[in-house]
Design an enzyme around this catalytic site. Structure first.
Site, PDB file in Angstrom:
ATOM      1  N   VAL A 140     -26.724  15.204  -6.961  1.00  9.41           N
ATOM      2  CA  VAL A 140     -25.724  14.166  -6.699  1.00  9.41           C
ATOM      3  C   VAL A 140     -25.208  13.673  -8.045  1.00  9.41           C
ATOM      4  O   VAL A 140     -25.994  13.414  -8.966  1.00  9.41           O
ATOM      5  CB  VAL A 140     -26.329  12.984  -5.912  1.00  9.41           C
ATOM      6  N   CYS A 141     -23.887  13.560  -8.156  1.00  4.29           N
ATOM      7  CA  CYS A 141     -23.276  12.974  -9.351  1.00  4.29           C
ATOM      8  C   CYS A 141     -23.732  13.750 -10.590  1.00  4.29           C
ATOM      9  O   CYS A 141     -23.681  14.970 -10.623  1.00  4.29           O
ATOM     10  CB  CYS A 141     -23.635  11.498  -9.392  1.00  4.29           C
TER      11      CYS A 141
END
Length: 240
Positions: A140-141
């Site tokens: 994520v990210c």
């Protein structure tokens, strides 16, 4: 419903972005084989509101960290406790079907954490699980920067936070690889026989987690989970 619960290692570290791991954790913690059929507190017995039946939950999630506690990034931060030491027997890569790597300002330090990078490489090299289930890596990210530093994004299309796309391309090249960094919310690929899911910034981890649920547990389970948290999920066309 899978024959057994799918074991998820959620890797956390100091200065991890809170929603990067809390969003997917919420999704995977309540994803259950439909229907969501049990009524229990906090709702009164007369309530018609249902919650996921604990006996039908799909995923078993473990928070893994090097330190007993970890602090989230931004503002004053929040200190939280891990479930297990990532480098203990309980944290062995062979125990898990899915590994989730969130981002945050602490991801830059983790890019240089050689024992962690080796742990991720060992997971990716292990291929399928003992019962033949294909393994999965999800970031994520800026968690994708950690995967890149481990050499696990070579040859794939990959996403990250919009402010870190150039850095992600540099990180892949620094590990002697090549990837197409794209401005997409959720991106699927494969490396070393393991499925790889990367996604954009922060809230996109919710979408990515729902896609993981859809692939591993079916669309009805993913949609039921999204409806339960009152999240307007627009599932894209899927691979797999």
């Amino acid at each position: 419903m899978p024959d057994r619960k799918i074991k998820v290692a959620l890797i956390v570290f100091n200065n991890v972005e809170l929603l990067d791991f809390a969003g997917p954790l919420e999704i995977l913690s309540i994803a259950a084989d439909p229907p969501f059929s049990t009524t229990h507190p906090p709702f009164p017995p007369s309530s018609t509101t249902t919650t996921p039946d604990p006996s039908r939950l799909i995923f078993d999630i473990t928070l893994l960290s090097e330190t007993p506690t970890f602090t989230t990034s931004n503002g004053r931060g929040t200190t939280m406790h891990r479930d297990a030491d990532i480098f203990s027997p309980a944290g062995a890569p062979s125990h898990y079907d899915v590994v989730l790597v969130p981002g945050g300002s602490g991801s830059r330090a983790e890019m240089r954490n050689l024992p962690l990078l080796e742990w991720l490489q060992e997971f990716a090299a292990s291929g399928a699980t003992g019962d033949g289930r294909r393994k999965m890596l999800m970031s994520v990210c800026t968690g994708s920067l950690i995967l890149a530093a481990a050499g696990l994004l070579d040859g794939v299309r990959a996403a990250t936070h919009h402010a870190a796309r150039a850095l992600l391309a540099e990180a892949v090249e620094g590990a002697y690889g090549r990837a197409e960094v794209v401005a997409e919310r959720v991106v699927w690929g494969a490396v070393k026989g393991v499925d790889v899911v990367t996604c954009g910034g922060v809230s996109s981890g919710i979408d990515a987690a729902l896609e993981v649920v859809r692939v591993l547990a079916g669309e009805a389970c993913a949609r039921g989970t999204a409806e339960w948290i009152e999240y307007e999920w627009k599932a894209p066309e899927m691979v797999g």
